[in-house]
Write a protein that holds these residues in place. Structure first.
Motif, PDB file in Angstrom:
ATOM      1  N   LYS A 242       0.822  -1.203   0.000  1.00 28.81           N
ATOM      2  CA  LYS A 242       0.000   0.000   0.000  1.00 28.81           C
ATOM      3  C   LYS A 242       0.860   1.259   0.000  1.00 28.81           C
ATOM      4  O   LYS A 242       2.007   1.257   0.475  1.00 28.81           O
ATOM      5  CB  LYS A 242      -0.930   0.001   1.220  1.00 28.81           C
ATOM      6  CG  LYS A 242      -1.840  -1.210   1.278  1.00 28.81           C
ATOM      7  CD  LYS A 242      -2.659  -1.246   2.545  1.00 28.81           C
ATOM      8  CE  LYS A 242      -3.635  -0.096   2.620  1.00 28.81           C
ATOM      9  NZ  LYS A 242      -4.523  -0.215   3.803  1.00 28.81           N
ATOM     10  N   GLU A 243       0.271   2.319  -0.523  1.00 27.03           N
ATOM     11  CA  GLU A 243       0.941   3.613  -0.506  1.00 27.03           C
ATOM     12  C   GLU A 243       1.041   4.121   0.933  1.00 27.03           C
ATOM     13  O   GLU A 243       0.101   3.972   1.712  1.00 27.03           O
ATOM     14  CB  GLU A 243       0.168   4.625  -1.351  1.00 27.03           C
ATOM     15  CG  GLU A 243       0.130   4.305  -2.837  1.00 27.03           C
ATOM     16  CD  GLU A 243       1.471   4.538  -3.507  1.00 27.03           C
ATOM     17  OE1 GLU A 243       2.295   5.291  -2.936  1.00 27.03           O
ATOM     18  OE2 GLU A 243       1.700   3.969  -4.593  1.00 27.03           O
ATOM     19  N   PRO A 244       2.165   4.720   1.305  1.00 24.07           N
ATOM     20  CA  PRO A 244       2.286   5.245   2.676  1.00 24.07           C
ATOM     21  C   PRO A 244       1.381   6.444   2.880  1.00 24.07           C
ATOM     22  O   PRO A 244       0.959   7.108   1.929  1.00 24.07           O
ATOM     23  CB  PRO A 244       3.768   5.628   2.774  1.00 24.07           C
ATOM     24  CG  PRO A 244       4.185   5.890   1.362  1.00 24.07           C
ATOM     25  CD  PRO A 244       3.379   4.943   0.512  1.00 24.07           C
ATOM     26  N   SER A 245       1.077   6.730   4.120  1.00 26.04           N
ATOM     27  CA  SER A 245       0.230   7.867   4.458  1.00 26.04           C
ATOM     28  C   SER A 245       1.031   9.160   4.353  1.00 26.04           C
ATOM     29  O   SER A 245       2.215   9.169   3.996  1.00 26.04           O
ATOM     30  CB  SER A 245      -0.330   7.703   5.872  1.00 26.04           C
ATOM     31  OG  SER A 245       0.733   7.695   6.815  1.00 26.04           O
ATOM     32  N   ASP A 246       0.360  10.255   4.687  1.00 27.78           N
ATOM     33  CA  ASP A 246       1.034  11.559   4.647  1.00 27.78           C
ATOM     34  C   ASP A 246       2.138  11.667   5.687  1.00 27.78           C
ATOM     35  O   ASP A 246       2.989  12.545   5.599  1.00 27.78           O
ATOM     36  CB  ASP A 246       0.012  12.678   4.870  1.00 27.78           C
ATOM     37  CG  ASP A 246      -1.036  12.713   3.771  1.00 27.78           C
ATOM     38  OD1 ASP A 246      -0.719  12.250   2.659  1.00 27.78           O
ATOM     39  OD2 ASP A 246      -2.156  13.190   4.027  1.00 27.78           O
ATOM     40  N   HIS A 247       2.091  10.771   6.679  1.00 21.98           N
ATOM     41  CA  HIS A 247       3.097  10.799   7.743  1.00 21.98           C
ATOM     42  C   HIS A 247       4.103   9.671   7.540  1.00 21.98           C
ATOM     43  O   HIS A 247       4.465   8.961   8.476  1.00 21.98           O
ATOM     44  CB  HIS A 247       2.423  10.667   9.112  1.00 21.98           C
ATOM     45  CG  HIS A 247       1.438  11.758   9.396  1.00 21.98           C
ATOM     46  ND1 HIS A 247       1.754  12.882  10.117  1.00 21.98           N
ATOM     47  CD2 HIS A 247       0.136  11.898   9.026  1.00 21.98           C
ATOM     48  CE1 HIS A 247       0.689  13.664  10.207  1.00 21.98           C
ATOM     49  NE2 HIS A 247      -0.306  13.087   9.549  1.00 21.98           N
ATOM     50  N   ALA A 248       4.550   9.482   6.305  1.00 22.55           N
ATOM     51  CA  ALA A 248       5.472   8.386   5.999  1.00 22.55           C
ATOM     52  C   ALA A 248       6.798   8.536   6.731  1.00 22.55           C
ATOM     53  O   ALA A 248       7.464   7.540   7.030  1.00 22.55           O
ATOM     54  CB  ALA A 248       5.716   8.320   4.490  1.00 22.55           C
ATOM     55  N   ASN A 249       7.189   9.764   7.032  1.00 19.02           N
ATOM     56  CA  ASN A 249       8.460   9.968   7.719  1.00 19.02           C
ATOM     57  C   ASN A 249       8.444   9.398   9.128  1.00 19.02           C
ATOM     58  O   ASN A 249       9.504   9.146   9.713  1.00 19.02           O
ATOM     59  CB  ASN A 249       8.796  11.457   7.771  1.00 19.02           C
ATOM     60  CG  ASN A 249       9.038  12.044   6.385  1.00 19.02           C
ATOM     61  OD1 ASN A 249       9.473  11.330   5.477  1.00 19.02           O
ATOM     62  ND2 ASN A 249       8.750  13.332   6.218  1.00 19.02           N
ATOM     63  N   GLU A 250       7.237   9.203   9.690  1.00 20.50           N
ATOM     64  CA  GLU A 250       7.124   8.676  11.040  1.00 20.50           C
ATOM     65  C   GLU A 250       7.019   7.155  11.058  1.00 20.50           C
ATOM     66  O   GLU A 250       6.900   6.559  12.125  1.00 20.50           O
ATOM     67  CB  GLU A 250       5.902   9.283  11.734  1.00 20.50           C
ATOM     68  CG  GLU A 250       5.921  10.805  11.789  1.00 20.50           C
ATOM     69  CD  GLU A 250       4.650  11.369  12.390  1.00 20.50           C
ATOM     70  OE1 GLU A 250       3.839  10.559  12.898  1.00 20.50           O
ATOM     71  OE2 GLU A 250       4.470  12.593  12.364  1.00 20.50           O
TER      72      GLU A 250
END
Length: 302
Positions: A242-250
């Protein structure tokens, strides 16, 4: 006109189950959003990036339906029983009940003036046939949701029957990372307990009491064949990353490979080899390799 899981499963053949429905504990009410603990839900905002502040923006009927579709596919394709999404199912059942009430009100003519006005404003000539069109559309969509709920719950019940002993021993397994009360809903726990008790009583009265004491154990794991049916961890499954969320850096599991692409890394212990799963990719892997990513909602089964 209330609806519950018992209503959704009304078409199930009750003769195929060993539950005594005269016991009132087998008809526990569906927990509502107000008194449902987050521990029993696959949609726990405190586990998501951003925490509880993102709860309201993430909970919509469209996203809940999409989430139910994903959980349905995962449950049907996974060899094990996945955690029960308490909050999601309670919201879906509540919406089904509300939609059934709306359809009943429309069929009784309570919204006749509103529907005829909407049709005239849209430029459609009004007649009795057009008056029933919204009702037909609503009924069709409602049946789609009810089919998903029935199929999802039936799949879970079949796994509870198949892995009855395996689920029972999870209560006594200190190494188990997922408690039984997170895997099963309250109704499913009652069903599992009563089904196990009835099955054990049947085995004791018909077979086990006629055998030597050393052969009466139903959970014997010694020898070449285990008597406890466990999920087929080595089963091959198709997965979509799945595509990562907007908080992929976390996301601590998300990495960048040597080409600068985001990926998740899994280890195939039999080969002692690490495999990179690129975002958006489709792979065929053994279930035991990717089950942690599935439970963390990083991949979905297809």
């Amino acid at each position: 006109m209330d609806i519950s899981i018992d209503d959704i499963l009304a078409e199930l053949d009750r003769d195929t189950t060993a539950v005594d429905h005269s016991d009132p504990s087998s008809h526990l009410p569906i927990p509502s959003d107000g008194n449902t603990t987050m521990m029993n839900s696959s949609f726990d905002p405190s586990r998501m990036p951003g925490g509880k502040n993102r709860l309201h923006e993430d909970v919509t009927p469209q996203k809940d339906y999409s989430r139910l579709m994903t959980l349905w596919r995962n449950e049907r394709c996974a060899p094990e029983l996945l955690p029960y999404p308490s909050l999601l199912l309670s919201r879906m059942l509540r919406r089904v009940q509300e939609q059934m009430e709306n359809i009943e009100n429309i069929s009784m003519g309570f919204y006749k003036n509103t529907i005829s006005g909407d049709l005239k404003n849209s430029g459609v000539s009004y007649d009795k046939t057009n008056e029933k069109l919204p009702l037909l559309y609503m009924e069709a969509e409602l049946e789609r949701v009810k089919f998903l709920l029935r199929s999802y719950l039936r799949c879970r019940l079949s796994k509870i029957d198949k892995f009855m002993l395996y689920l029972k021993q999870l209560d006594y397994d200190e190494t188990n990372v997922t408690p039984l009360n997170e895997l099963l809903s309250e109704q499913e726990q009652v069903y599992h307990s009563r089904h196990f008790a009835i099955s054990l009583k049947l085995l004791n009265s018909s077979i086990l009491k006629h055998m030597p004491p050393e052969l009466q154990a139903i959970n014997d794991t010694e020898g070449s064949v285990s008597m406890i049916d466990e999920p087929e961890w080595n089963k091959f499954v198709f997965i979509h990353v799945k595509e990562p969320s907007d908080h992929a850096n976390e996301d601590p599991l998300l990495e960048k490979n040597e080409f600068g692409k985001l990926c998740y890394t899994v280890t195939i212990h039999e080969l002692n080899e690490d495999v990179e799963l690129n975002i958006g990719g489709i792979y065929v892997m053994r279930y035991g390799v990717i089950k942690d990513l599935l439970r963390n909602d990083k991949v979905e089964l297809i």
